[in-house]
Every structure is written in structure tokens, then in C-alpha cells.
Design an enzyme around this catalytic site. Structure first.
Site, PDB file in Angstrom:
ATOM      1  N   LYS A  48      51.427  38.444  49.391  1.00  0.00           N
ATOM      2  CA  LYS A  48      52.311  39.582  48.979  1.00  0.00           C
ATOM      3  C   LYS A  48      52.342  40.881  49.735  1.00  0.00           C
ATOM      4  CE  LYS A  48      51.550  41.978  45.444  1.00  0.00           C
ATOM      5  NZ  LYS A  48      51.484  42.415  44.313  1.00  0.00           N
ATOM      6  N   THR A  49      51.291  41.455  49.955  1.00  0.00           N
ATOM      7  CA  THR A  49      50.948  42.543  50.458  1.00  0.00           C
ATOM      8  C   THR A  49      51.221  42.550  51.865  1.00  0.00           C
ATOM      9  OG1 THR A  49      49.409  43.071  48.837  1.00  0.00           O
ATOM     10  CG2 THR A  49      49.589  44.424  50.393  1.00  0.00           C
ATOM     11  N   ASP A 276      56.736  47.453  44.491  1.00  0.00           N
ATOM     12  CA  ASP A 276      55.847  46.380  44.261  1.00  0.00           C
ATOM     13  C   ASP A 276      55.542  46.237  42.824  1.00  0.00           C
ATOM     14  OD1 ASP A 276      53.802  44.581  44.846  1.00  0.00           O
ATOM     15  OD2 ASP A 276      52.071  46.379  45.057  1.00  0.00           O
ATOM     16  N   GLU A 277      55.215  45.025  42.233  1.00  0.00           N
ATOM     17  CA  GLU A 277      54.860  44.804  41.036  1.00  0.00           C
ATOM     18  C   GLU A 277      56.189  44.944  40.193  1.00  0.00           C
ATOM     19  OE1 GLU A 277      52.123  43.147  40.233  1.00  0.00           O
ATOM     20  OE2 GLU A 277      50.540  44.000  41.394  1.00  0.00           O
ATOM     21  N   GLN A 307      53.699  37.052  36.025  1.00  0.00           N
ATOM     22  CA  GLN A 307      52.541  37.965  36.028  1.00  0.00           C
ATOM     23  C   GLN A 307      53.088  39.380  35.267  1.00  0.00           C
ATOM     24  OE1 GLN A 307      49.451  37.836  38.984  1.00  0.00           O
ATOM     25  NE2 GLN A 307      51.109  36.741  40.217  1.00  0.00           N
ATOM     26  N   ARG A 657      43.131  33.995  39.419  1.00  0.00           N
ATOM     27  CA  ARG A 657      42.172  34.855  40.038  1.00  0.00           C
ATOM     28  C   ARG A 657      41.097  34.022  40.680  1.00  0.00           C
ATOM     29  NH1 ARG A 657      45.133  37.872  41.083  1.00  0.00           N
ATOM     30  NH2 ARG A 657      46.533  36.417  39.899  1.00  0.00           N
TER      31      ARG A 657
END
Length: 871
Positions: A48-49, A276-277, A307, A657
Site C-alpha cells: 500500500k505505502t 491513508d487508512e 482492517q 501480521r
DNA sequence: AGATGGTGTTTTTTT
DNA sequence: AACACCATCT
């Protein structure tokens, strides 16, 4: 179109694409979609980043050139040949912007919004790496709150606040409310301050002003009261020239809504907005985004509905679910390739999350192999659970992994204690992420309050906080009198204090108040004459704070150290900002920053944190503890389908994770909140395809045959027979007396001594060293005594990795160690004793291990065995 | 003003 | 179990 132009355009696309070859096709598509609303659904570990950074770089370097027919200038034959040659050579075209970019953005035209400073920092860093120091550095990458502060610092006066407004954190907010409760004689049992806080926060989130709320017909007396409180609260903050965290967003949105000039200014400035998010945004934040991006409508949001785990703090998943309806013409791109986990882990995550309704739907896949199955361990107790983790970590270390490759995740902070205790005893270095933050510590907040009052004399909340801290004979009744006088005259409290002599009702405390005021003036003078960090030091001294702490013992010492750290953070700030450094600038940074020293990744220790804090991180080996109904999912969620879905998303976050291996564990009995509970295995476990899992259980449970093991569905009803050797126990593990017996003598009965000794330490000093030393001093003697009467535990049936080695069992006759002994530690392997110091019937052993260096452990508690005596 | 004892509470967290 | 908070006492 002339042929030459067509060819040039084709070549241009090729050239641009060649700058983004490391992305997969879907990622590239996201990067080249620059105009209009865009929703990027980014699964866990999907890069994503990387996409965000590349997309911003593309916008700045090439604008909307890729896939466009537009050209910045008429193309000549020479241009075509130049471009062709460059594409073939793979080099960068000189004067790229002039030759092929289409309306590229200047860096400051891009606004990238994140939730945390850490995320903003990472984004900036990667932009700098990609675009170069100047270009990358000029992109606006900030949190929602700091973006709003920047806007308000410029325009606050338009809505009746000073530009230099103070930011109140939740603690300040509470103080204001407490004061209001006192003044209005509100019973906090009728309406807990907490509910008032959350109600006010929710009004602000819905963009309702106190007047809006007052205009509504209240539902009941409580609602009417809250409305009054809200009005008073907002009034007081305004008088103090202060805004709380919610206000920062609320006032910014209000400003943009009502002030066309301001709105247009920002809409012109921010041609591209990236969020973002996005699944974590609130209603007010949604409005902010829509207003800021309203000029061009070039708004790109990135998130993962699966998420979304912050509903409790105002996040509304509908923002991401409804994006396409609200922003018409929006494109949606799904990043589904996962670059993080093995396919077994990923499939486990998929199989859990697919039980949620209310989601966009997305299936992650990976090119990685199956990897190990997901491990599920059933422990007898939380100590057993901890010991199992230590075993596994030990195995991994032997295979060459590092401690830092491991993370232990839990649903709530209270679960960390038994694991900490076990790790500390075994000498396993660990670090806890989260917990109390540096700037939330009392002493730090006190000194910051002094600074705040110096910057803003109207700040009564901070003044009340410090006026008698340290004690200087200005009691509560005096402060109240001053407060009343100030309220009556509509002036700040400090104004009353400056003129004490005019008020007969203050004669008794006049001397102390005058002295305080004198000190205050002195500090104000100093604040403009000496360097900032030096000044901070002076504040600590001149206020008598230092003297107060020095009068205390150990505790004061730690606090003084923290203040030392505060001074050095002032210095860091001053060094970084040079001429621009101001006291108020520092305070602002403090108000918006979470933890100063974001943990250094290199430290070799096991990381422990809540699942919430783990979002966005990854580790090769992940342990998720407490996979039990009532813990995870928690009790609160059980009867509410929406909450259950959020818990399930949390589970999804936890699972994703893990890169290499995932260890889930369940304990049959658990001491939590003072009660031993026996929980059923988490319902999420049964949602994972059994073919992806591998079940093991504690050797202690081996006797309680029947109905357990794989089919947990049945275990609640099955009652195994008595266990040989334990007559009179007819109800097996349902009998709490039997089950509360510490396994290997380790646990329930005497864990308290250690915990109380070491509990604060990891937060304060960030590591096990303190934990250990605290443990040695405070807890050990008594724990040993407690234990001396307990029965010896039966030997484990032996899945333990080193057969025959005790499970950190205290021995009744302490084994004596001496320098030179060769020992074997269950986690760290072989080593040689360097030093042995007897203490309180036990012994601190310092060991040089073959693989992991020097460690200190308690001889009788560490999983340690002597191999050879020193000669 | 400081110590003491009794009470109540305890998901998750950023800013 | 552990801690924070409050009221009351010394």
C-alpha cells in the site's frame, strides 16, 4: 493527429512506465490513475505505502501524462528521437517536466493525510528517498490533526480564536469537565464524566455546535444536562483560547464550510488529496476530506475495510463502504496480491474474514509457498502459555532467528503481565509497545503546564494544575476563590493573582500568591532571554519541582530522569527548528506527538503489544495469545453482531501480521481481573479451515482425556474422569481448586510479588533490565517463601524441547552456581557462568551464552540446568 | 497537608 | 489482582 505525435505519446507512456517497473500491473494502474476520486482497497501486506509513494511521485513528475493524449508542447522530430534514445538507454530524460509532463503538481499541491505521526513520517521519508530531498520534503504529509492545526494557525481568527490557541489533550479536557461538574454541582454518578466526554465528542463528530444541540428537544434529563455541559465546556475553552483534539477537526470543517474564501484558498492549494487508512476515518474527517478535495475532486483514499478496528473511537466503516456512492465517478482498484505471508497464513485469514457480512469483499493471494501450518496450542494456564512461547522462541533462536523476529500479540493490555513475568524470569529480553506514553507522565505534563501558562496566561486549566505543584501553600479553597473572582470579572485567573492585594477575601493566601506570581514573572522574563532548553531546565529548578523530586527516593529519581529527557527533547526541537523555535511551537509538537522515541527496530528483543497497536506492522513469527471466547472475542462483543464483526476484523489483523509462522494459543484456565476463568476456545478458531491448522496441547492436559483436543465444540460438555494420583477430584478441570494449582509450581499463587515489583519498569525504561532488577529486589524473597510450602509438581509428560529440563521450576534446594560452570538454558542454549551472586535464597547468574551473548537470570527460576562444574 | 483506608473499575487508542 | 480515586482522619 500527426504520426510523429502519436509515436511520441506511445513512447512517453513507455518511458513513464519504465520508471515504475517494480510494481505489479494492478499497483501500476493505481499509480497512473491520477484524476478524479479513487478508492484503493489495499489488502494486508499488498504494498500500500509503495503505491501511495509512487503515485505521488508520478503526479509530481508527470502529472496526468500517462495514458493521456495531451502534450505540453508541439513535438519536433528531434524531440521524438531524443525520447526514443532515452527510452532505449533507460536513463532519465533531461527537462522531463517541460517535454512530457501534463499539468504536473508542485510538491505542495499534494496533501497526504495519515492517522499517526509515525505513518506521516514514514511517508515523508520514502517520498524524499524517491523524489529527492527538496521535492519529497515539500509534499504535505501530515496527520489529520496536524493538518488542521496548520490551517487553524493561519485562519483561527476568522472563527474567533487566537492564532496561538492552546491544544488541550484528553487530560486537560477532563479537568475542565471536572471543574464544570463542581461548579454546577453535577453528580458524576448520575452522569459519569466519561459519558459526557464521549457524548460531546460525538456531537462534534456530527458537526453539531452547542447551539445546534440546545435547539433539539432533549430525549431525557440526561440529554438536557449534557447539552448544558457542552455549552459551558465550549464556552470555557473559547475563553481559555483552547481547542481539544476533536475541536481541531470540528473547527476546521466549520471554517471551510462557512468561509468561502478560506475554502477556496485550500481547494486551490491542494490539487491532490490522499488519505491513508480511510477505513478509520470519522464523520467529521470525511467532511474535512470532501471539503479539502472539493476543488479538483482529485481525492484518493487508501484503506482496507477488513482492517477497520477503531469503531470505538469514532471510525465509521461506512466511509469506505460508501465511497463510490458519495464521490460519483469514483474508480476502485483492489490490491489483492500479498507480499508478506505464506499461503497457509493468508488462507487462515481469508477463511476467518469471509464470515463477515458488511464488507467489500476481496481475496488475498500470494506467490509464496504453503509454509508451516498455523499452530494452535492449548495451554493449561497462562503461565503454561507463556512457557510454550518461550520454548518455541528458543527453537527459533537455535535455528538462527533473532529475538526481534518475534511478536506476542494480545487483545488487552492486562494479558501482557503473565508473559512479561515469565520472560523476565527466564531472562528473555522483551519490550512492550504501548502503555503509558512519555508525554503523559505526570511530571512531564506538570512542567509542560508551566510552559503552557507562560505561553498563554489565559490557560486557567494548566494554571490550576501547577499552582500548588509542588506544594506552596495555595490550597484548594484559595484556588477556588481566585477562580470565582476571575469568572465574575471575566478575566483570567492570573489577572486576579497579579492584583491579589485588591481582594480582601484573599488576604490569607496573599503572600503565597504574590510569591507565585513573582516566580511566574521571573520565568516569563527568562523565557525570552535564554535558549529554550536551558529555559526548560530553569523552570524545573525555579519552580521547586526539582527540589520536590530530590526529596523523594527512588521514584523521584526516575521522574527526574524523565524531566531530563524532557529537557533534551526541548533541545532536539530547538536544534531542529533553529531560528523558528518557540516555546509554543514546542508545546504544539508535544501535544500532537505520541511517543517521542519510536522504538528502535534494531534492539534485539521480543515485541509485545495489543493487536490494535500491531496494525501496519509485520513479524516473521507471531504469537496470538488468549484465543478464547470472552477474551477474544471479548465479553463486550458477544451479543452484538456489529461488534463481533469488528472483533473478527481484529482477528484478521492479528493473523495477517505473520510472515513465516503463526502461533495461536488458548488457555484452559486464566486468571484475569482477579478471577480464574475457564473460557471456551475462541469461535474464530473454528472458522479457520482445520486443514490449515496443526493442533498441540500442553502435556499437563494429556491426562484429562476425552472430548478435548481437536473438537472444541464438544469440550464444554464433556467431563473427563478423575486423574490418577489426584483422588477426590471428580470433575476434572472443572474443579477450580485442582486447576488453580500452579503447574511446575509456577504461577497463580505467587506471581503477584514480581508483577508489582516490575510492572511499571518496562514503560519507564523500556526494557527487561529494570524488570529484572525490580524483580530481584522487591518480589523475590516473598515469592520464595510463598512457594516453600507448595507441593512439587509432577514432571511434564515431555513435549518440552529439551527433555528432562524443568519448566522454570523453583527448586527447593537451590542449585549452587559458580563462575566457570557450564550450563544449558532452555531458550538460549549452552553457556558459561561468568558470575554468580547469591541473593535472598536465590542467585543471580550472569552467563556468557554461545549464541546470544551475556544474559542475567535468576538461577532458581530460569529454565536452567548445570552441565559441568567449574574446575 | 499528608496519610490512610475504602471503593470502584478493568477492551481496544491517536491526536 | 492491581490500581486509581475519593473521603476522611490525623
Amino acid at each position: 493527429m500527426p504520426e510523429i505525435t502519436q509515436e511520441y505519446i506511445a513512447l512517453r507512456d513507455q518511458y513513464i512506465e519504465s520508471k515504475f517497473t517494480r510494481l505489479n500491473p494492478v499497483q501500476r494502474q493505481a499509480v497512473f490513475t491520477t484524476e478524479g476520486p479513487l478508492l484503493i482497497l489495499a489488502g494486508a501486506g499488498s504494498g500500500k505505502t509503495t503505491v501511495l509513494v509512487n503515485r505521488i511521485a508520478n503526479i509530481i513528475r508527470f502529472g496526468s501524462a500517462h495514458g493521456s493524449k495531451e502534450l505540453p508542447r508541439t513535438v519536433t522530430q528531434q524531440d521524438l528521437e531524443d525520447l526514443r534514445a532515452t527510452v532505449q538507454s533507460g536513463r532519465d530524460l533531461p527537462r522531463e517536466t517541460a517535454y512530457l509532463a501534463v499539468r504536473p503538481a508542485r510538491p505542495w499541491n499534494v496533501l497526504a493525510i495519515t492517522f499517526t505521526n509515525k505513518a506521516a513520517g514514514e511517508l515523508k521519508e520514502r517520498l524524499r528517498a524517491m523524489l529527492g530531498e527538496t521535492m519529497g520534503g515539500d509534499v504535505n504529509a501530515s496527520t489529520f490533526h496536524s493538518a488542521c492545526v496548520r490551517i487553524l494557525r493561519r485562519d483561527a481568527e476568522r472563527i474567533g480564536f487566537p492564532k496561538s490557541f492552546t491544544i488541550y489533550d484528553s487530560d486537560d479536557q477532563q479537568r475542565v469537565l471536572k471543574q464544570i461538574y463542581k461548579d454546577k454541582m453535577i453528580d458524576d454518578k448520575f452522569l459519569p464524566i466519561k459519558s459526557a466526554v464521549s457524548q460531546i465528542s460525538s456531537y462534534k463528530d456530527k458537526l453539531m455546535s452547542p447551539e445546534d444541540v440546545a435547539a433539539e428537544t432533549p430525549r431525557d434529563t440526561k440529554a438536557a444536562l449534557i447539552s448544558k455541559i457542552y455549552t459551558t465546556y465550549a464556552g470555557r475553552l473559547k475563553t481559555a483560547g483552547a481547542m481539544d483534539f476533536d475541536d481541531l477537526i470540528y473547527h476546521t470543517v466549520r471554517l471551510l464550510q462557512t468561509d468561502a474564501e478560506a475554502r477556496e484558498y485550500y481547494q486551490n492549494k491542494f490539487r491532490y488529496v490522499v488519505v491513508d487508512e480511510y477505513q478509520d476515518t470519522s464523520i467529521a474527517q470525511f467532511h474535512l476530506v470532501r471539503l479539502l478535495a472539493g476543488g479538483t475532486n482529485n481525492v484518493c483514499v487508501v484503506g482496507d475495510d477488513d482492517q477497520s478496528i477503531y469503531k470505538f473511537r469514532g471510525a465509521t466503516i461506512e466511509n469506505i463502504l460508501n465511497f463510490e456512492q458519495v464521490f460519483t465517478g469514483a474508480k476502485t482498484i483492489r490490491l489483492e496480491q500479498n507480499y508478506r505471508s505464506t499461503s497457509n497464513i493468508l488462507n487462515a485469514a481469508n477463511s476467518v474474514i469471509k464470515n463477515n457480512t458488511g464488507r467489500k469483499g476481496k481475496t488475498l493471494w500470494t506467490e509464496k509457498g504453503d509454509g508451516d501450518k498455523v499452530h494452535h496450542y492449548t495451554a493449561a494456564s497462562e503461565q503454561d502459555e507463556a512457557s510454550h512461547i518461550a520454548d518455541v522462541i528458543g527453537e527459533h533462536l537455535r535455528e538462527g532467528a533473532h529475538l526481534r523476529d518475534h511478536a506476542v500479540l494480545y487483545r488487552m493490555n492486562a494479558q501482557s503481565n503473565p508473559i512479561e513475568t515469565y520472560f523476565a524470569r527466564a531472562g528473555i529480553p522483551y519490550r512492550i509497545v504501548g502503555g503509558q506514553r512519555f508525554f503523559d507522565r505526570k511530571e512531564v505534563k506538570d512542567i509542560n503546564s508551566y510552559l503552557a501558562v507562560i505561553v498563554n496566561p489565559r490557560d486557567d486549566v494548566r494554571l490550576r494544575r501547577i499552582i500548588n505543584e509542588p506544594a506552596r501553600k495555595i490550597g484548594a479553597s484559595t484556588v477556588d476563590k481566585v477562580g470565582e473572582l476571575a469568572a465574575r470579572q471575566g478575566v483570567p485567573m492570573l489577572q486576579i493573582i497579579a492584583d491579589v492585594r485588591q481582594y480582601p477575601e484573599l488576604t490569607r493566601a496573599a503572600a503565597s500568591l504574590e510569591k507565585f506570581y513573582e516566580m511566574y514573572r521571573e520565568l516569563c522574563d527568562l523565557s525570552v532571554t535564554i535558549p529554550l532548553d536551558e529555559f526548560a531546565g530553569e523552570v524545573i529548578k525555579k519552580t521547586g519541582y526539582e527540589a520536590m523530586l530530590k526529596a523523594q527516593k527512588e521514584e523521584g529519581e526516575t521522574r527526574l530522569e524523565n524531566l531530563g529527557q524532557l529537557v533534551s527533547s526541548v533541545k532536539t526541537y530547538a536544534d531542529q527548528n533553529g531560528e523558528d523555535a518557540t516555546l509554543s511551537g514546542f508545546l504544539e509538537e508535544v501535544a500532537l506527538i505520541s511517543d517521542l522515541d519510536s522504538y528502535d527496530q534494531d534492539a534485539d528483543s521480543v515485541t509485545m503489544m495489543t493487536i490494535h497497536s500491531a496494525k501496519g506492522l509485520e513479524f516473521p513469527y507471531v504469537f496470538v495469545v488468549g484465543m478464547e471466547d470472552g477474551i477474544f472475542p471479548g465479553d463486550m462483543a458477544r451479543y452484538n453482531e456489529e461488534d463481533m464483526e469488528e472483533e473478527r476484523r481484529l482477528c484478521y489483523v492479528a493473523i495477517t501480521r505473520a510472515k513465516k509462522e503463526l502461533y495461536l494459543s488458548t488457555s484452559r484456565s486464566r486468571l484475569i481481573f482477579g478471577q480464574t476463568r475457564r473460557n471456551l476456545p475462541s469461535c474464530f478458531l473454528s472458522e479457520i479451515d482445520p486443514g490449515l491448522m496443526e493442533e498441540t496441547q500442553s502435556p499437563e492436559l494429556a491426562y484429562s482425556a476425552g472430548g478435548f483436543g481437536a473438537g472444541y465444540g464438544t469440550y464444554s460438555t464433556s467431563v473427563p474422569g478423575g486423574r490418577s494420583g489426584y483422588s477426590g477430584v471428580s470433575r476434572g478441570y472443572l474443579n477450580s481448586e485442582y486447576n488453580a494449582r500452579p503447574r511446575g509450581g509456577f504461577g497463580a499463587g505467587y506471581s503477584s510479588g514480581f508483577a508489582s515489583g516490575g510492572h511499571d519498569s518496562p514503560h519507564y525504561n523500556g526494557g527487561r533490565h529494570t524488570v529484572q532488577s525490580a524483580g530481584f529486589g522487591a518480589g523475590y524473597g516473598s515469592r520464595t517463601n510463598h512457594h516453600s510450602g507448595a507441593p512439587a509438581a509432577p514432571a511434564g509428560a515431555g513435549t518440552s524441547t529439551l527433555a528432562g529440563m524443568q519448566n522454570a521450576t523453583p527448586k527447593k534446594q537451590a542449585v549452587q552456581y559458580a563462575a566457570g560452570d557450564l550450563v544449558e538454558h532452555r531458550v538460549f542454549g549452552r553457556g558459561k557462568v561468568l558470575k554468580a551472586t547469591p541473593i535472598a535464597g536465590d542467585c543471580i547468574v550472569e552467563i556468557q551464552f554461545d549464541r546470544v551473548g551475556v544474559k542475567k537470570t535468576m538461577a532458581n527460576y530460569a529454565p536452567l540446568k548445570k552441565i559441568t562444574e567449574a574446575e
